[in-house]
Scaffold this motif. Structure first.
Motif, PDB file in Angstrom:
ATOM      1  N   TYR A   1       0.847  -1.197   0.000  1.00 29.21           N
ATOM      2  CA  TYR A   1       0.000   0.000   0.000  1.00 29.21           C
ATOM      3  C   TYR A   1       0.881   1.245   0.000  1.00 29.21           C
ATOM      4  O   TYR A   1       1.967   1.265   0.607  1.00 29.21           O
ATOM      5  N   THR A   2       0.390   2.289  -0.672  1.00 31.73           N
ATOM      6  CA  THR A   2       1.054   3.586  -0.680  1.00 31.73           C
ATOM      7  C   THR A   2       0.102   4.622  -0.105  1.00 31.73           C
ATOM      8  O   THR A   2      -1.040   4.750  -0.555  1.00 31.73           O
ATOM      9  N   VAL A   3       0.555   5.338   0.920  1.00 25.12           N
ATOM     10  CA  VAL A   3      -0.255   6.346   1.594  1.00 25.12           C
ATOM     11  C   VAL A   3       0.358   7.709   1.320  1.00 25.12           C
ATOM     12  O   VAL A   3       1.522   7.961   1.672  1.00 25.12           O
ATOM     13  N   ASP A   4      -0.405   8.583   0.704  1.00 29.67           N
ATOM     14  CA  ASP A   4       0.050   9.946   0.458  1.00 29.67           C
ATOM     15  C   ASP A   4      -0.126  10.793   1.719  1.00 29.67           C
ATOM     16  O   ASP A   4      -1.204  10.814   2.326  1.00 29.67           O
ATOM     17  N   ILE A   5       0.929  11.479   2.099  1.00 28.62           N
ATOM     18  CA  ILE A   5       0.901  12.340   3.277  1.00 28.62           C
ATOM     19  C   ILE A   5       1.184  13.769   2.818  1.00 28.62           C
ATOM     20  O   ILE A   5       2.308  14.088   2.396  1.00 28.62           O
ATOM     21  N   PRO A   6       0.202  14.656   2.881  1.00 28.22           N
ATOM     22  CA  PRO A   6       0.433  16.052   2.480  1.00 28.22           C
ATOM     23  C   PRO A   6       1.489  16.695   3.378  1.00 28.22           C
ATOM     24  O   PRO A   6       1.439  16.578   4.608  1.00 28.22           O
ATOM     25  N   GLY A   7       2.452  17.360   2.758  1.00 26.93           N
ATOM     26  CA  GLY A   7       3.523  17.968   3.526  1.00 26.93           C
ATOM     27  C   GLY A   7       3.022  19.000   4.516  1.00 26.93           C
ATOM     28  O   GLY A   7       3.646  19.209   5.562  1.00 26.93           O
ATOM     29  N   GLY A   8       1.874  19.626   4.201  1.00 29.20           N
ATOM     30  CA  GLY A   8       1.330  20.637   5.103  1.00 29.20           C
ATOM     31  C   GLY A   8       0.838  20.077   6.420  1.00 29.20           C
ATOM     32  O   GLY A   8       0.593  20.832   7.367  1.00 29.20           O
ATOM     33  N   GLU A   9       0.678  18.767   6.509  1.00 30.14           N
ATOM     34  CA  GLU A   9       0.206  18.170   7.754  1.00 30.14           C
ATOM     35  C   GLU A   9       1.349  17.706   8.646  1.00 30.14           C
ATOM     36  O   GLU A   9       1.113  17.253   9.772  1.00 30.14           O
ATOM     37  N   LEU A  10       2.557  17.805   8.152  1.00 32.10           N
ATOM     38  CA  LEU A  10       3.730  17.495   8.960  1.00 32.10           C
ATOM     39  C   LEU A  10       4.189  18.751   9.688  1.00 32.10           C
ATOM     40  O   LEU A  10       3.966  19.881   9.227  1.00 32.10           O
ATOM     41  N   VAL A  11       4.836  18.588  10.824  1.00 30.94           N
ATOM     42  CA  VAL A  11       5.272  19.730  11.628  1.00 30.94           C
ATOM     43  C   VAL A  11       6.782  19.693  11.784  1.00 30.94           C
ATOM     44  O   VAL A  11       7.428  18.656  11.611  1.00 30.94           O
ATOM     45  N   VAL A  12       7.335  20.826  12.109  1.00 32.17           N
ATOM     46  CA  VAL A  12       8.756  20.902  12.403  1.00 32.17           C
ATOM     47  C   VAL A  12       9.011  20.182  13.723  1.00 32.17           C
ATOM     48  O   VAL A  12       8.308  20.390  14.714  1.00 32.17           O
ATOM     49  N   GLY A  13       9.984  19.303  13.704  1.00 33.95           N
ATOM     50  CA  GLY A  13      10.313  18.581  14.926  1.00 33.95           C
ATOM     51  C   GLY A  13       9.668  17.215  14.965  1.00 33.95           C
ATOM     52  O   GLY A  13       9.734  16.454  13.988  1.00 33.95           O
ATOM     53  N   ASN A  14       8.991  16.897  16.072  1.00 34.10           N
ATOM     54  CA  ASN A  14       8.468  15.553  16.298  1.00 34.10           C
ATOM     55  C   ASN A  14       7.171  15.299  15.544  1.00 34.10           C
ATOM     56  O   ASN A  14       6.222  16.106  15.625  1.00 34.10           O
ATOM     57  N   ASN A  15       7.130  14.194  14.843  1.00 35.26           N
ATOM     58  CA  ASN A  15       5.926  13.729  14.157  1.00 35.26           C
ATOM     59  C   ASN A  15       5.691  12.269  14.546  1.00 35.26           C
ATOM     60  O   ASN A  15       6.630  11.554  14.915  1.00 35.26           O
ATOM     61  N   THR A  16       4.447  11.838  14.433  1.00 37.14           N
ATOM     62  CA  THR A  16       4.099  10.468  14.777  1.00 37.14           C
ATOM     63  C   THR A  16       3.141   9.890  13.746  1.00 37.14           C
ATOM     64  O   THR A  16       2.097  10.490  13.468  1.00 37.14           O
ATOM     65  N   ILE A  17       3.506   8.769  13.184  1.00 36.34           N
ATOM     66  CA  ILE A  17       2.582   7.982  12.365  1.00 36.34           C
ATOM     67  C   ILE A  17       1.979   6.919  13.260  1.00 36.34           C
ATOM     68  O   ILE A  17       2.697   6.193  13.958  1.00 36.34           O
ATOM     69  N   LEU A  18       0.660   6.841  13.253  1.00 39.10           N
ATOM     70  CA  LEU A  18      -0.048   5.870  14.077  1.00 39.10           C
ATOM     71  C   LEU A  18      -0.650   4.793  13.192  1.00 39.10           C
ATOM     72  O   LEU A  18      -1.408   5.089  12.253  1.00 39.10           O
ATOM     73  N   LEU A  19      -0.290   3.548  13.474  1.00 41.04           N
ATOM     74  CA  LEU A  19      -0.780   2.400  12.719  1.00 41.04           C
ATOM     75  C   LEU A  19      -1.744   1.632  13.620  1.00 41.04           C
ATOM     76  O   LEU A  19      -1.315   0.978  14.577  1.00 41.04           O
ATOM     77  N   THR A  20      -3.019   1.718  13.322  1.00 38.54           N
ATOM     78  CA  THR A  20      -4.040   1.063  14.140  1.00 38.54           C
ATOM     79  C   THR A  20      -4.571  -0.160  13.423  1.00 38.54           C
ATOM     80  O   THR A  20      -5.065  -0.056  12.285  1.00 38.54           O
ATOM     81  N   GLN A  21      -4.460  -1.298  14.077  1.00 40.59           N
ATOM     82  CA  GLN A  21      -5.135  -2.507  13.602  1.00 40.59           C
ATOM     83  C   GLN A  21      -6.451  -2.548  14.358  1.00 40.59           C
ATOM     84  O   GLN A  21      -6.499  -2.866  15.546  1.00 40.59           O
ATOM     85  N   ALA A  22      -7.548  -2.202  13.664  1.00 41.41           N
ATOM     86  CA  ALA A  22      -8.808  -1.891  14.341  1.00 41.41           C
ATOM     87  C   ALA A  22      -9.702  -3.095  14.582  1.00 41.41           C
ATOM     88  O   ALA A  22     -10.619  -3.036  15.397  1.00 41.41           O
ATOM     89  N   SER A  23      -9.475  -4.183  13.873  1.00 43.29           N
ATOM     90  CA  SER A  23     -10.337  -5.348  14.014  1.00 43.29           C
ATOM     91  C   SER A  23      -9.988  -6.103  15.304  1.00 43.29           C
ATOM     92  O   SER A  23      -8.826  -6.130  15.719  1.00 43.29           O
ATOM     93  N   SER A  24     -10.983  -6.713  15.932  1.00 36.25           N
ATOM     94  CA  SER A  24     -10.729  -7.288  17.260  1.00 36.25           C
ATOM     95  C   SER A  24     -11.575  -8.529  17.535  1.00 36.25           C
ATOM     96  O   SER A  24     -12.067  -8.720  18.637  1.00 36.25           O
ATOM     97  N   ASN A  25     -11.762  -9.372  16.547  1.00 36.93           N
ATOM     98  CA  ASN A  25     -12.652 -10.523  16.709  1.00 36.93           C
ATOM     99  C   ASN A  25     -12.029 -11.693  17.466  1.00 36.93           C
ATOM    100  O   ASN A  25     -12.753 -12.511  18.040  1.00 36.93           O
ATOM    101  N   SER A  26     -10.706 -11.809  17.459  1.00 34.44           N
ATOM    102  CA  SER A  26     -10.078 -12.984  18.055  1.00 34.44           C
ATOM    103  C   SER A  26      -8.610 -12.694  18.329  1.00 34.44           C
ATOM    104  O   SER A  26      -8.072 -11.670  17.876  1.00 34.44           O
ATOM    105  N   PRO A  27      -7.920 -13.605  19.034  1.00 26.76           N
ATOM    106  CA  PRO A  27      -6.488 -13.398  19.262  1.00 26.76           C
ATOM    107  C   PRO A  27      -5.646 -13.580  18.010  1.00 26.76           C
ATOM    108  O   PRO A  27      -4.469 -13.211  18.000  1.00 26.76           O
ATOM    109  N   PHE A  28      -6.234 -14.134  16.956  1.00 22.79           N
ATOM    110  CA  PHE A  28      -5.478 -14.431  15.746  1.00 22.79           C
ATOM    111  C   PHE A  28      -5.641 -13.364  14.662  1.00 22.79           C
ATOM    112  O   PHE A  28      -5.046 -13.460  13.597  1.00 22.79           O
TER     113      PHE A  28
END
Length: 683
Positions: A638-665
């Motif tokens: 997968y390719t995710v486009d990130i607009p440069g205007g949404e990045l900040v000077v200094g610390n940035n964080t990409i959050l990767l959420t695995q949202a599904s939660s049906n089982s331990p597998f």
């Protein structure tokens, strides 16, 4: 094995002491090797083949081995070799010792479970019978009006071949679906053999994956305790105390197709090996990385030609109305070998590997009688040179050393990995990028490829039409992997697996001793539970420039248990710094996934609550790799486009959420992550 001599001595002592006393009166000599078959050293020539048809049985006999088949069902009832009347399980019914089977379902059905058909046949025919070769056919012709829809709509032709002076026999099958027959789904097809449990206790699937195995009785209550799914069993009171406290699970012994050429079992009462040898992968589905079951406790040994394991419903073969199809599965070789008393039993494994190489060199076999199996002169060759141009590595195209190059039915980019109806032919390019695909069946193909250490898939723009005797040179092929800017940071190695990431030690209560201090430590049971133990309060945080993906990136993003049978998704954070982000440029996040199971990956930037997320995969994957002790399933990029205007000077964080939660597998395994900057950006 770290010390093969020491290990062999220990193994021999174990065999000799309490498990397998030698019986010298029935110990045959180990047949010497010459090309594909064992060659007699006696002054007299080997005896001619004999075929005996007795009531409801057919026996092929070449003086080394006798194979007893049911007539007309076509089941392997017995294998006589080395003074043992039957190497197959005499505790099982005759139809449950050696057999072909299919799992199928009706058109429109969902999932990967279906109807089991042992492929009992109704007609028997001798195809070849002379002093040098016997070939037998056990067939079944589909008739919709007479079966009432209860049988799979295929013509079935199971073949068995024995050659003079050969220490084994061959089997293959031809499946055919005619145009006017009903649509249906095919989930799984294979051939299985069940050796005697009182004889065969040592299993080998690779040099470093072999061991004494528990008995099938150890898996049954109260000796065995089922774990999170039926295949995984904790051995609480095994017959042999050495296995107490171990987990047994057949998925721990699976192999990639490219590595599944030979596997089987060893007995030392007398010392005999029973092996399945696949001389090629051309008839298997899913390409060279597709994972299949091999041998496991039973004892059982399988050659799986098609399955949905590590792929899910995407791998089900779905036949529509008016869709003709025919495919030859095999031949495979069932190899028997033996040793004199006192020899190291592991020599049987070495001999099996030598025999495998002889079979590979003899492919395609010239003795197969079916017109549906093309000989070498009826096949073609496709060759060329594979180059790679990656402008942030080199200004020029360079040889794609080690590239995987293959032919499969025409489809989309990367479609070969879930293609299942046709034949596939794969090779690796040499250091110069040159490749040659030999002995290719006639047909219309697309040419595919990928290069280790680079993301993405390659597909040649034109179809490749192979005809008998054709020699096609496609010239130089240039692969330009996805890339739009310089690398700002990266996590992992683009090798289509999660093997380079942190794999924890197993819970001591749930170990397989084979995989302790082993390169395949990911095959241990229950590793998904270790994530919450390592991150009890907060999820994984990875800091670019400080963290080490080998130690700090858990190999699987799984769910977190929050109560009885309740689980929650997880959010991993990647923290990085930018001194002067390009507010007018577009950054690109490349997410290469090694596998996914019932998962949804959401991507956010700097705000964990942002709705909607910057990107979501939607619900993806039925690979079930976490539960099946794998390190990869289907590759996704997968390719995710990130607009440069949404990045900040200094610390940035990409959050990767695995949202599904049906089982331990439920979860994701990452292959590789890269953030690319715009062409003019600087970190």
């Amino acid at each position: 094995m770290k010390n093969s001599n020491s290990f062999s001595s220990i193994l021999f002592c174990l065999f000799s002491s309490f498990l397998f006393p030698f019986i010298s009166s029935t110990t045959p000599s180990w047949p010497p090797m010459n090309s594909r078959h064992a060659v007699s050293t006696a002054a007299t020539p080997p005896p001619p083949l004999q075929l005996h048809i007795i009531d409801q049985h057919v026996v092929m006999d070449n003086g080394i081995i006798k194979v007893n088949l049911s007539n007309p069902k076509g089941m392997v009832n017995g294998i006589e070799y080395g003074g043992i009347e039957n190497l197959l399980s005499t505790d099982n019914d005759e139809d449950d010792r050696g057999y072909w089977d299919i799992v199928w379902n009706l058109e429109g059905s969902s999932g990967t479970k279906g109807i089991l058909d042992r492929l009992e046949t109704t007609d028997f025919k001798v195809i070849v019978e002379n002093e040098e070769q016997i070939e037998l056919s056990f067939s079944r012709t589909y008739n919709n009006s007479s079966t009432g829809g209860k049988l799979i709509p295929l013509n079935i032709d199971k073949r068995f071949v024995m050659l003079r002076n050969s220490s084994g026999f061959y089997t293959y099958a031809i499946y055919e679906h005619l145009k006017e027959w009903p649509a249906f789904n095919l989930d799984n097809t294979r051939i299985a053999f069940k050796p005697r449990k009182d004889k065969f206790h040592y299993m080998a699937v690779a040099d470093k994956r072999q061991r004494l195995m528990p008995l099938p009785d150890d898996r049954k209550p109260p000796r065995g305790q089922a774990l999170a799914y039926p295949e995984a069993v904790l051995l609480v009171d095994p017959i042999e105390p050495q296995f107490k406290g171990e987990v047994d699970d057949k998925y721990q012994y699976g192999c990639e197709s490219k590595d599944s050429r030979v596997h089987g079992w060893i007995s030392t009462d007398p010392p005999i090996g029973l092996w399945q040898i696949s001389p090629t992968e051309e008839f298997r589905s899913g390409g060279p990385l597709k994972q299949f079951l091999t041998s496991h406790v039973g004892p059982t040994t399988l050659t799986v030609f098609h399955s949905t394991h590590y792929a899910g419903e995407d791998m089900v073969i779905k036949f529509g109305d008016n869709e003709p199809w025919k495919k030859v599965f095999g031949p495979i070789f069932i190899h028997l070998n033996s040793l004199p008393e006192g020899e190291d039993p592991l020599r049987l494994w070495q001999n099996a590997k030598e025999q495998m190489m002889a079979e590979v060199q003899s492919w395609p076999y010239g003795f197969i009688a079916s017109e549906d199996f093309p000989k070498s002169d009826q096949r073609g060759t496709v060759s060329g040179r594979f180059l790679i141009r990656e402008r942030y590595v080199s200004d020029e195209s360079v040889p794609a050393s080690g590239a995987y190059v293959g032919l499969a039915l025409p489809g989309g980019l990367g479609s070969w990995q879930n293609e299942s109806k046709g034949y596939q032919f794969w090779t690796r390019a040499d250091q110069n990028g040159s490749f040659s695909l030999n002995n290719v069946r006639s047909g219309n193909y697309s040419l595919y490829g990928w290069v280790p250490n680079f993301i993405g898939n390659y597909q040649y723009s034109a179809f490749i039409v192979v005809t008998p005797g054709s020699d096609i040179n496609v010239g130089e092929l240039v692969f330009e992997p996805p890339r739009d800017g310089p690398t700002l940071w990266e996590i992992g190695i683009p090798d289509r697996t999660a093997a380079e990431f942190y794999i924890p030690d197993p819970n001591p209560k749930y170990i397989n001793k084979l995989y302790v201090n082993h390169s395949d430590r990911f095959r241990q049971y229950g590793l998904w539970e270790r994530y919450a133990e390592l991150y009890p309060n907060e999820d994984l945080v990875y800091t670019v420039g400080l963290s080490d993906y080998k130690k700090d990136w858990f190999f699987a993003q799984v769910t977190r248990k929050i109560g009885d049978n309740k689980y929650a998704g997880t959010t991993w954070k990647i923290k990085f710094q930018l001194d002067s982000p390009d507010t007018h440029g577009t950054y690109r996040l490349r997410l290469a996934l090694a596998t996914a199971h019932a998962a949804e990956l959401q991507v956010r930037l700097n705000d964990a609550q942002a709705l909607p997320p910057l990107f979501t995969t939607g619900l993806i994957g039925k690979d079930n790799t976490v539960a099946r002790h794998g390190i990869h399933g289907l590759y996704r990029l997968y390719t995710v486009d990130i607009p440069g205007g949404e990045l900040v000077v200094g610390n940035n964080t990409i959050l990767l959420t695995q949202a599904s939660s049906n089982s331990p597998f439920v979860g994701i395994m990452y292959d590789y992550i890269r953030l690319e900057g715009p062409l003019t950006s600087k970190m």
